[in-house]
Design a protein around this motif. Sequence first.
Motif, PDB file in Angstrom:
ATOM      1  N   ILE A   1      -2.777   1.788 -10.633  1.00 50.79           N
ATOM      2  CA  ILE A   1      -2.821   3.254 -10.638  1.00 50.79           C
ATOM      3  C   ILE A   1      -4.128   3.744 -10.034  1.00 50.79           C
ATOM      4  CG2 ILE A   1      -2.964   5.301 -12.118  1.00 50.79           C
ATOM      5  CD1 ILE A   1      -0.947   3.895 -14.012  1.00 50.79           C
ATOM      6  N   MET A   2      -5.257   3.207 -10.496  1.00 48.51           N
ATOM      7  CA  MET A   2      -6.553   3.682  -9.997  1.00 48.51           C
ATOM      8  C   MET A   2      -6.727   3.426  -8.503  1.00 48.51           C
ATOM      9  SD  MET A   2      -9.324   3.143 -13.051  1.00 48.51           S
ATOM     10  CE  MET A   2      -8.979   1.425 -13.363  1.00 48.51           C
ATOM     11  N   ASN A   3      -6.130   2.349  -8.012  1.00 50.93           N
ATOM     12  CA  ASN A   3      -6.225   2.054  -6.578  1.00 50.93           C
ATOM     13  C   ASN A   3      -5.217   2.834  -5.749  1.00 50.93           C
ATOM     14  OD1 ASN A   3      -8.341   0.291  -6.962  1.00 50.93           O
ATOM     15  ND2 ASN A   3      -7.057  -1.523  -7.005  1.00 50.93           N
ATOM     16  N   SER A   4      -4.406   3.658  -6.406  1.00 54.98           N
ATOM     17  CA  SER A   4      -3.370   4.419  -5.695  1.00 54.98           C
ATOM     18  C   SER A   4      -3.518   5.921  -5.885  1.00 54.98           C
ATOM     19  CB  SER A   4      -1.979   3.985  -6.192  1.00 54.98           C
ATOM     20  OG  SER A   4      -1.793   2.614  -5.984  1.00 54.98           O
ATOM     21  N   ILE A   5      -4.716   6.350  -6.262  1.00 53.83           N
ATOM     22  CA  ILE A   5      -4.987   7.780  -6.392  1.00 53.83           C
ATOM     23  C   ILE A   5      -6.280   8.102  -5.661  1.00 53.83           C
ATOM     24  CG2 ILE A   5      -3.742   7.977  -8.587  1.00 53.83           C
ATOM     25  CD1 ILE A   5      -6.391   7.995 -10.068  1.00 53.83           C
ATOM     26  N   THR A   6      -6.434   9.364  -5.281  1.00 53.55           N
ATOM     27  CA  THR A   6      -7.665   9.780  -4.604  1.00 53.55           C
ATOM     28  C   THR A   6      -8.794   9.909  -5.626  1.00 53.55           C
ATOM     29  OG1 THR A   6      -7.156  12.133  -4.877  1.00 53.55           O
ATOM     30  CG2 THR A   6      -6.393  11.073  -2.825  1.00 53.55           C
ATOM     31  N   ASP A   7     -10.011   9.941  -5.131  1.00 50.71           N
ATOM     32  CA  ASP A   7     -11.171  10.108  -6.008  1.00 50.71           C
ATOM     33  C   ASP A   7     -11.048  11.383  -6.835  1.00 50.71           C
ATOM     34  OD1 ASP A   7     -12.225   7.777  -5.028  1.00 50.71           O
ATOM     35  OD2 ASP A   7     -13.718   8.739  -3.748  1.00 50.71           O
TER      36      ASP A   7
ATOM     37  N   LYS B   1       5.117   9.234  -7.324  1.00 47.50           N
ATOM     38  CA  LYS B   1       5.691   8.721  -8.570  1.00 47.50           C
ATOM     39  C   LYS B   1       6.823   7.729  -8.283  1.00 47.50           C
ATOM     40  CE  LYS B   1       8.266  10.259 -12.617  1.00 47.50           C
ATOM     41  NZ  LYS B   1       8.968  11.381 -13.226  1.00 47.50           N
ATOM     42  N   ALA B   2       7.701   8.075  -7.347  1.00 44.88           N
ATOM     43  CA  ALA B   2       8.824   7.196  -7.005  1.00 44.88           C
ATOM     44  C   ALA B   2       8.330   5.883  -6.395  1.00 44.88           C
ATOM     45  CB  ALA B   2       9.775   7.906  -6.048  1.00 44.88           C
ATOM     46  N   ARG B   3       7.377   5.970  -5.454  1.00 47.90           N
ATOM     47  CA  ARG B   3       6.845   4.751  -4.827  1.00 47.90           C
ATOM     48  C   ARG B   3       6.071   3.903  -5.824  1.00 47.90           C
ATOM     49  NH1 ARG B   3       6.140   8.506  -0.776  1.00 47.90           N
ATOM     50  NH2 ARG B   3       3.977   8.863  -1.367  1.00 47.90           N
ATOM     51  N   MET B   4       5.294   4.563  -6.682  1.00 45.53           N
ATOM     52  CA  MET B   4       4.490   3.831  -7.665  1.00 45.53           C
ATOM     53  C   MET B   4       5.388   3.144  -8.689  1.00 45.53           C
ATOM     54  SD  MET B   4       1.409   3.117  -8.093  1.00 45.53           S
ATOM     55  CE  MET B   4       0.406   2.322  -9.301  1.00 45.53           C
ATOM     56  N   MET B   5       6.421   3.831  -9.150  1.00 46.36           N
ATOM     57  CA  MET B   5       7.329   3.220 -10.122  1.00 46.36           C
ATOM     58  C   MET B   5       8.038   2.021  -9.489  1.00 46.36           C
ATOM     59  SD  MET B   5       8.225   3.156 -13.241  1.00 46.36           S
ATOM     60  CE  MET B   5       7.797   4.690 -14.017  1.00 46.36           C
TER      61      MET B   5
ATOM     62  N   SER C   1       6.473  -2.061 -15.135  1.00 41.90           N
ATOM     63  CA  SER C   1       6.776  -0.636 -15.317  1.00 41.90           C
ATOM     64  C   SER C   1       6.894  -0.267 -16.789  1.00 41.90           C
ATOM     65  CB  SER C   1       8.045  -0.240 -14.563  1.00 41.90           C
ATOM     66  OG  SER C   1       9.156  -0.962 -15.060  1.00 41.90           O
ATOM     67  N   VAL C   2       7.188  -1.255 -17.642  1.00 35.51           N
ATOM     68  CA  VAL C   2       7.296  -0.992 -19.088  1.00 35.51           C
ATOM     69  C   VAL C   2       5.989  -0.465 -19.676  1.00 35.51           C
ATOM     70  CG1 VAL C   2       9.178  -2.620 -19.463  1.00 35.51           C
ATOM     71  CG2 VAL C   2       6.805  -3.410 -19.690  1.00 35.51           C
ATOM     72  N   HIS C   3       4.897  -0.661 -18.974  1.00 39.60           N
ATOM     73  CA  HIS C   3       3.603  -0.184 -19.468  1.00 39.60           C
ATOM     74  C   HIS C   3       3.400   1.306 -19.223  1.00 39.60           C
ATOM     75  CE1 HIS C   3       1.489  -3.837 -20.889  1.00 39.60           C
ATOM     76  NE2 HIS C   3       2.439  -4.408 -20.179  1.00 39.60           N
TER      77      HIS C   3
ATOM     78  N   LYS D   1       0.840  -1.180   0.000  1.00 39.78           N
ATOM     79  CA  LYS D   1       0.000   0.000   0.000  1.00 39.78           C
ATOM     80  C   LYS D   1       0.880   1.238   0.000  1.00 39.78           C
ATOM     81  CE  LYS D   1      -4.063   1.878   2.295  1.00 39.78           C
ATOM     82  NZ  LYS D   1      -4.774   2.205   1.078  1.00 39.78           N
ATOM     83  N   ILE D   2       0.572   2.149  -0.897  1.00 36.13           N
ATOM     84  CA  ILE D   2       1.274   3.423  -0.909  1.00 36.13           C
ATOM     85  C   ILE D   2       0.254   4.525  -0.687  1.00 36.13           C
ATOM     86  CG2 ILE D   2       3.101   2.586  -2.440  1.00 36.13           C
ATOM     87  CD1 ILE D   2       1.807   4.174  -4.703  1.00 36.13           C
ATOM     88  N   GLU D   3       0.733   5.661  -0.212  1.00 35.11           N
ATOM     89  CA  GLU D   3      -0.161   6.793   0.004  1.00 35.11           C
ATOM     90  C   GLU D   3      -0.749   7.216  -1.335  1.00 35.11           C
ATOM     91  OE1 GLU D   3      -0.134  11.371   1.703  1.00 35.11           O
ATOM     92  OE2 GLU D   3       1.675  10.148   1.878  1.00 35.11           O
ATOM     93  N   PRO D   4      -2.067   7.402  -1.417  1.00 37.02           N
ATOM     94  CA  PRO D   4      -2.679   7.770  -2.696  1.00 37.02           C
ATOM     95  C   PRO D   4      -2.165   9.110  -3.229  1.00 37.02           C
ATOM     96  CG  PRO D   4      -4.354   7.099  -1.107  1.00 37.02           C
ATOM     97  CD  PRO D   4      -3.055   7.221  -0.364  1.00 37.02           C
ATOM     98  N   LEU D   5      -2.135   9.219  -4.548  1.00 32.48           N
ATOM     99  CA  LEU D   5      -1.754  10.472  -5.190  1.00 32.48           C
ATOM    100  C   LEU D   5      -2.795  11.530  -4.874  1.00 32.48           C
ATOM    101  CD1 LEU D   5       0.001  12.146  -7.144  1.00 32.48           C
ATOM    102  CD2 LEU D   5      -1.434  11.256  -9.001  1.00 32.48           C
ATOM    103  N   LYS D   6      -2.291  12.662  -4.396  1.00 29.58           N
ATOM    104  CA  LYS D   6      -3.133  13.822  -4.118  1.00 29.58           C
ATOM    105  C   LYS D   6      -2.574  14.998  -4.905  1.00 29.58           C
ATOM    106  CE  LYS D   6      -2.483  12.721   0.293  1.00 29.58           C
ATOM    107  NZ  LYS D   6      -2.450  12.747   1.724  1.00 29.58           N
ATOM    108  N   GLU D   7      -3.080  16.159  -4.619  1.00 27.29           N
ATOM    109  CA  GLU D   7      -2.675  17.351  -5.369  1.00 27.29           C
ATOM    110  C   GLU D   7      -1.195  17.686  -5.189  1.00 27.29           C
ATOM    111  OE1 GLU D   7      -3.891  22.040  -5.655  1.00 27.29           O
ATOM    112  OE2 GLU D   7      -5.314  20.648  -4.757  1.00 27.29           O
ATOM    113  N   LYS D   8      -0.627  17.424  -4.011  1.00 30.40           N
ATOM    114  CA  LYS D   8       0.717  17.932  -3.703  1.00 30.40           C
ATOM    115  C   LYS D   8       1.784  16.874  -3.465  1.00 30.40           C
ATOM    116  CE  LYS D   8      -0.711  22.316  -3.180  1.00 30.40           C
ATOM    117  NZ  LYS D   8      -0.353  23.358  -4.086  1.00 30.40           N
TER     118      LYS D   8
END
Length: 100
Positions: free
Chosen positions: A62-68, A17-21, A30-32, A4-11
Amino acid sequence: SSYKIEPLKEKNWSGWKARMMGLLKLHGVSVHVDGTTIKPDPSKADELVLWNKLDQVVQTLIMNSITDEQMVHVTEAATAKQMWTNLMSIHQVQGQQSVV
């Protein structure tokens, strides 16, 4: 396994990006998002099925790692690469502007 990583927010683009990659590299997909793979020709059915499956895995990660609030940037994307590019175009520019 699940990470689990902290979801992407505005700031938090840079850290997200580093955690998601790292997560995408761990799963070998990651090639995708980094542009090193392209969708196979429809005539190569087996390759296309595998590519679509792995791309869907990345889209879901990606969708599970970003805010609504961030979903608006990815819902119309057809591929994980498009999702990543959309998010990068929104957040990377903002991050660079705030440094100036």
